[in-house]
Write an enzyme that holds these catalytic residues in place. Structure first.
Site, PDB file in Angstrom:
ATOM      1  N   ASP A 152       0.775  -1.043   0.018  1.00  0.00           N
ATOM      2  CA  ASP A 152       0.133   0.113   0.170  1.00  0.00           C
ATOM      3  C   ASP A 152       0.908   1.184  -0.055  1.00  0.00           C
ATOM      4  O   ASP A 152       2.088   1.144   0.272  1.00  0.00           O
ATOM      5  CB  ASP A 152      -0.832   0.092   1.351  1.00  0.00           C
ATOM      6  CG  ASP A 152      -2.238   0.927   1.092  1.00  0.00           C
ATOM      7  OD1 ASP A 152      -3.199   0.227   0.949  1.00  0.00           O
ATOM      8  OD2 ASP A 152      -1.903   2.138   0.876  1.00  0.00           O
ATOM      9  N   ASP A 185       3.675   3.321  -4.241  1.00  0.00           N
ATOM     10  CA  ASP A 185       2.624   3.720  -4.930  1.00  0.00           C
ATOM     11  C   ASP A 185       2.439   3.089  -6.301  1.00  0.00           C
ATOM     12  O   ASP A 185       3.197   3.274  -6.933  1.00  0.00           O
ATOM     13  CB  ASP A 185       3.021   5.530  -5.140  1.00  0.00           C
ATOM     14  CG  ASP A 185       1.847   5.915  -6.015  1.00  0.00           C
ATOM     15  OD1 ASP A 185       1.041   5.295  -6.253  1.00  0.00           O
ATOM     16  OD2 ASP A 185       1.917   7.276  -6.220  1.00  0.00           O
ATOM     17  N   ASN A 213      -6.168  -5.413  -5.711  1.00  0.00           N
ATOM     18  CA  ASN A 213      -7.336  -4.758  -4.948  1.00  0.00           C
ATOM     19  C   ASN A 213      -7.335  -3.262  -4.841  1.00  0.00           C
ATOM     20  O   ASN A 213      -8.309  -2.551  -4.770  1.00  0.00           O
ATOM     21  CB  ASN A 213      -7.174  -5.307  -3.553  1.00  0.00           C
ATOM     22  CG  ASN A 213      -8.427  -4.367  -2.682  1.00  0.00           C
ATOM     23  OD1 ASN A 213      -9.596  -4.939  -2.794  1.00  0.00           O
ATOM     24  ND2 ASN A 213      -7.916  -3.663  -1.709  1.00  0.00           N
ATOM     25  N   TYR A 249     -13.064   5.249 -13.257  1.00  0.00           N
ATOM     26  CA  TYR A 249     -13.115   4.170 -12.755  1.00  0.00           C
ATOM     27  C   TYR A 249     -14.006   2.909 -13.632  1.00  0.00           C
ATOM     28  O   TYR A 249     -13.519   1.887 -13.350  1.00  0.00           O
ATOM     29  CB  TYR A 249     -14.233   4.382 -11.438  1.00  0.00           C
ATOM     30  CG  TYR A 249     -14.421   3.446 -10.384  1.00  0.00           C
ATOM     31  CD1 TYR A 249     -13.546   3.004  -9.395  1.00  0.00           C
ATOM     32  CD2 TYR A 249     -15.440   2.413 -10.578  1.00  0.00           C
ATOM     33  CE1 TYR A 249     -13.679   2.282  -8.469  1.00  0.00           C
ATOM     34  CE2 TYR A 249     -15.532   1.339  -9.606  1.00  0.00           C
ATOM     35  CZ  TYR A 249     -14.750   1.367  -8.563  1.00  0.00           C
ATOM     36  OH  TYR A 249     -14.855   0.450  -7.508  1.00  0.00           O
ATOM     37  N   LYS A 290     -12.344  -0.684 -14.763  1.00  0.00           N
ATOM     38  CA  LYS A 290     -12.909  -1.791 -14.192  1.00  0.00           C
ATOM     39  C   LYS A 290     -13.522  -2.776 -15.430  1.00  0.00           C
ATOM     40  O   LYS A 290     -13.298  -3.912 -15.324  1.00  0.00           O
ATOM     41  CB  LYS A 290     -14.145  -1.709 -13.275  1.00  0.00           C
ATOM     42  CG  LYS A 290     -13.550  -0.915 -12.031  1.00  0.00           C
ATOM     43  CD  LYS A 290     -12.577  -1.837 -11.002  1.00  0.00           C
ATOM     44  CE  LYS A 290     -12.530  -1.375  -9.532  1.00  0.00           C
ATOM     45  NZ  LYS A 290     -11.561  -2.070  -8.895  1.00  0.00           N
TER      46      LYS A 290
END
Ligand code: NAD
Length: 257
Positions: free
Chosen positions: A40, A60, A87, A152, A156
């Site tokens: 993360d 990052d 994720n 987004y 996706k």
């Protein structure tokens, strides 16, 4: 015959672990006895990882070199990677004509290019061991669209294409690749966008939850992160060896209509 209640310990790399779904996946894998590298950019994820006995690497993931460094770290520490969970993600809500180009690029880099680079980097280890699991946390917005979320939704939808292609290439090597498509999960990513959506739709926050987020839901509640990590655990198991190239909805019945 494998025993799904007593799975072999594996090495997992999980991204986006400071909160929400990624944090729940790390916890779940540790409960199953897997070794985990949590990745993360948020330093707060270190404490959460170490509290459950997972290793942590700060990166990052919108930066391609950082993606490669994260896999190199897992290989250095554990000697292999068996499970990759892509994720990490962010959201930005704005109408198409006002959508900032820099935000578009950041979202595509983090949520489409990073899963590609991470999959590419773990592939040799999985291929050599004849066993691998790649689990992509996509979204109900990998299948349908909503206004204000162009980057987004594009990332996706792209993730499903990556999932299917990698599944076809991995099949003969013992590597499965699947996507999970949740509707709204109760995490900081959703809590932060309630205010943005309220502005976009001219509503108060309660109305956003009831009339926007749950409008198309048959089950009228937000999803818990553990309901997603439970499916991750199944897809990562030996029992799911015949499951590949598929998208698994946890969408409260949204796409049933
Ligand atoms: P979250 O905000 O709780 O977690 C996202 C994580 O990604 C955080 O730990 C954050 O620090 C990390 N992250 C963000 N940018 C990063 C970067 N550049 N480099 C490294 N790490 C970074 O959100 P969440 O809801 O748990 O989301 C996890 C995934 O699930 C995302 O891909 C999201 O799109 C997807 N998803 C969420 C929902 C939902 O309703 N919450 C629904 C469908 C899909």
């Amino acid at each position: 015959m494998t025993n799904p209640t007593n799975p072999a310990p594996r090495v997992a790399l999980v991204t986006g672990t400071a909160s929400g779904i990624g944090e729940a996946v790390v916890r779940q894998f540790r409960e199953m006895g897997h070794q985990v590298l949590a990745v993360d950019y948020n330093e707060q994820a270190r404490e959460k990882a170490e509290a459950v006995g997972a290793a942590f690497f700060q990166a990052d993931l919108a930066d391609g070199e950082a993606c490669k460094a994260a896999v190199a770290e897992a290989l250095k520490r554990f000697g292999r990677v068996d499970i990759l969970v892509n994720n990490a993600g962010i959201q930005h809500v704005a109408p198409l004509e006002e959508f900032p180009e820099a935000k578009w690029r950041q979202i595509i880099d983090l949520m489409l290019t990073a899963p590609f680079l991470l999959t590419q980097a773990v592939w040799p280890s999985m291929r050599q061991n004849g066993w691998g699991r790649v689990i992509n946390i996509a979204s109900v917005h990998a299948q349908i669209a909503s206004p204000g979320k162009s980057a987004y939704i594009s990332a996706k939808h792209g993730m499903i294409g990556l999932t299917k292609t990698a599944a076809l290439e991995g099949g003969a090597q013992g590597i499965t690749v699947n996507a999970i498509c949740p509707a709204y999960v109760k995490t900081p990513l959703v809590e932060n966008q309630i205010a943005d959506q309220a502005r976009l739709h001219g509503m108060d926050e309660q109305q956003v939850v009831e009339q926007v987020m749950l409008k198309n839901a048959a089950v009228k509640r937000l999803i818990q992160p553990e309901e997603v990590s439970g499916l991750v655990a199944y897809l990562a198991s030996d029992a799911a060896g015949a499951v590949t190239g598929s998208s698994w909805n946890i969408d409260l019945g949204w796409t049933a209509q």
